[in-house]
Design an enzyme around this catalytic site. Sequence first.
Site, PDB file in Angstrom:
ATOM      1  N   SER A  68      -7.823-111.276  28.521  1.00 17.81           N
ATOM      2  CA  SER A  68      -8.804-111.570  27.475  1.00 17.81           C
ATOM      3  C   SER A  68      -9.831-112.597  27.922  1.00 17.81           C
ATOM      4  O   SER A  68     -10.690-112.993  27.141  1.00 17.81           O
ATOM      5  CB  SER A  68      -8.085-112.097  26.225  1.00 17.81           C
ATOM      6  OG  SER A  68      -7.541-113.389  26.445  1.00 17.81           O
ATOM      7  N   THR A 217      -9.216-114.080  24.065  1.00 16.54           N
ATOM      8  CA  THR A 217      -9.963-115.348  24.083  1.00 16.54           C
ATOM      9  C   THR A 217      -9.034-116.546  24.205  1.00 16.54           C
ATOM     10  O   THR A 217      -7.872-116.496  23.802  1.00 16.54           O
ATOM     11  CB  THR A 217     -10.797-115.505  22.790  1.00 16.54           C
ATOM     12  OG1 THR A 217     -11.538-114.327  22.554  1.00 16.54           O
ATOM     13  CG2 THR A 217     -11.718-116.707  22.829  1.00 16.54           C
ATOM     14  N   THR A 235     -14.068-116.298  26.868  1.00  9.11           N
ATOM     15  CA  THR A 235     -13.516-114.967  26.586  1.00  9.11           C
ATOM     16  C   THR A 235     -14.185-113.877  27.401  1.00  9.11           C
ATOM     17  O   THR A 235     -15.316-114.053  27.865  1.00  9.11           O
ATOM     18  CB  THR A 235     -13.730-114.640  25.085  1.00  9.11           C
ATOM     19  OG1 THR A 235     -13.015-113.451  24.750  1.00  9.11           O
ATOM     20  CG2 THR A 235     -15.199-114.417  24.761  1.00  9.11           C
ATOM     21  N   ARG A 245     -22.926-106.587  23.999  1.00  4.14           N
ATOM     22  CA  ARG A 245     -22.328-107.122  22.756  1.00  4.14           C
ATOM     23  C   ARG A 245     -21.900-108.575  22.996  1.00  4.14           C
ATOM     24  O   ARG A 245     -21.256-108.897  23.978  1.00  4.14           O
ATOM     25  CB  ARG A 245     -21.125-106.287  22.355  1.00  4.14           C
ATOM     26  CG  ARG A 245     -20.356-106.794  21.108  1.00  4.14           C
ATOM     27  CD  ARG A 245     -19.202-107.695  21.481  1.00  4.14           C
ATOM     28  NE  ARG A 245     -18.361-108.031  20.317  1.00  4.14           N
ATOM     29  CZ  ARG A 245     -17.360-108.908  20.354  1.00  4.14           C
ATOM     30  NH1 ARG A 245     -17.081-109.538  21.469  1.00  4.14           N
ATOM     31  NH2 ARG A 245     -16.648-109.155  19.288  1.00  4.14           N
ATOM     32  N   VAL A 246     -22.281-109.433  22.079  1.00  9.37           N
ATOM     33  CA  VAL A 246     -21.884-110.838  22.164  1.00  9.37           C
ATOM     34  C   VAL A 246     -21.052-111.157  20.928  1.00  9.37           C
ATOM     35  O   VAL A 246     -21.449-110.836  19.809  1.00  9.37           O
ATOM     36  CB  VAL A 246     -23.136-111.740  22.238  1.00  9.37           C
ATOM     37  CG1 VAL A 246     -22.760-113.194  22.055  1.00  9.37           C
ATOM     38  CG2 VAL A 246     -23.846-111.537  23.573  1.00  9.37           C
ATOM     39  N   GLY A 247     -19.906-111.747  21.142  1.00 13.04           N
ATOM     40  CA  GLY A 247     -19.031-112.095  20.020  1.00 13.04           C
ATOM     41  C   GLY A 247     -19.301-113.498  19.516  1.00 13.04           C
ATOM     42  O   GLY A 247     -20.398-114.040  19.669  1.00 13.04           O
ATOM     43  N   THR A 268     -10.269-117.538  17.788  1.00 12.99           N
ATOM     44  CA  THR A 268     -10.024-116.366  18.626  1.00 12.99           C
ATOM     45  C   THR A 268      -9.862-115.177  17.680  1.00 12.99           C
ATOM     46  O   THR A 268      -9.614-115.352  16.485  1.00 12.99           O
ATOM     47  CB  THR A 268      -8.744-116.524  19.476  1.00 12.99           C
ATOM     48  OG1 THR A 268      -7.617-116.700  18.597  1.00 12.99           O
ATOM     49  CG2 THR A 268      -8.835-117.718  20.414  1.00 12.99           C
ATOM     50  N   GLY A 269      -9.971-113.990  18.240  1.00 14.36           N
ATOM     51  CA  GLY A 269      -9.842-112.799  17.395  1.00 14.36           C
ATOM     52  C   GLY A 269     -11.199-112.141  17.215  1.00 14.36           C
ATOM     53  O   GLY A 269     -12.143-112.411  17.964  1.00 14.36           O
TER      54      GLY A 269
HETATM   55  N1  GLY Z   1     -13.426-113.770  19.713  1.00 14.37           N
HETATM   56  C1  GLY Z   1     -13.797-113.071  20.849  1.00 14.37           C
HETATM   57  C2  GLY Z   1     -14.739-111.989  20.599  1.00 14.37           C
HETATM   58  O1  GLY Z   1     -14.751-111.379  19.551  1.00 14.37           O
HETATM   59  O2  GLY Z   1     -15.523-111.695  21.469  1.00 14.37           O
END
Ligand code: GLY
Length: 371
Positions: A68, A217, A235, A245-247, A268-269
Amino acid sequence: MINRREWLAGAVALPAAQTGAARNIVIASSNGLRPCAKAMDILKAGGDTLDAVIAGVNIQEEDPNDDSVGLGGLPNEEGVVELDASLMHGPTRRAGAVAALRNIKYPSKVAKAIMEQTDHVMLVGDNALRFAKALGFLEENLLTEKSRLAWLVWKSTLRDPKGHSNWSDGLDAPANGDGKPTASAEPPAWLRDRFPHVADDLLAYAWDRAVHPITGTINCLALNTKGEMSGVTTTSGLAWKIPGRVGDSPIVGAGVYVDQEVGAAGSTGRGEENIRVAGAHTIVENMRHGMPPKDAVLDCLKRVSRNYNHDRARLGKFDINFYALRKDGVYAGGSLWNGGISRGKLSPRKFAVNDGGASRLEDCVSLYERR
Ligand code: GLY
């Protein structure tokens, strides 16, 4: 009415319960046992809190078995690993972040360099890579054999509406299973036929990741005896994401937030949910207004739940976790669900803590129970 000196000191924001003595303490997501221990060693030696948490998470960034984060992180839909990270340094109130970074296994170090060596907070994509290379960061292929296999297995599960996949045996191949998508806990027979030389355990892992794409993450938060605080989140993001894509992890205020007059928080998640509640900032503000860390985290989780009108069927499709460390050393970890499903089994949600001895896992408080 508060006077200016009180306002500058932040005194008005701090309830009496927050005036306890600061101590060395590090908390992290559940993959943070070794990072917490590393960070604690640095705190004990008098090191800076940000240096401590970065050195901690570097352990996961360079570990090919943490899929991750960093090297060995699961790639995007094209099989390319893209990393995100952000951090905040409490004493100087500075922040740094990097997103969609390829080929550099330490996005946390790149985020720190952006904080310290530019007049900006965040760089993204190819230009973040160019910046990192200019500073001497080494480029490498972050895809491992294990993560490449997981990606190939995921591609093999993709079907058109007629059930056909270009990533399975051709139409002219001897019949060896229909390759229909399934969400079974164990790899289906057609997959075993497709990867005959892969060990059972490895194939089961890859199948699980294909069926349950992760948003793993690591978040790590530290407090020292001087009351200084810092935090970092790093992460490889959502497995099989659309490139670019950016989280939440590189978003200051979502993936991590630190105000050492109050505390620090991280997540995280599933990042999409966190961005919509600005989770880390929300939690720090909740603590500023007097909520203990546990309540501050639960309130944030309720905001996530509210965004789905508390519909547990839809909420059950993802996991999200928050971590909070108050300036007096009181801390909490919290999750939307009491456990996550991995290879068909429920594993309880935990987070890592080190307060000077060996690192340990503690239970997260959770909003809902998964059965
Ligand atoms: N929390 C990590 C992500 O969704 O990219």
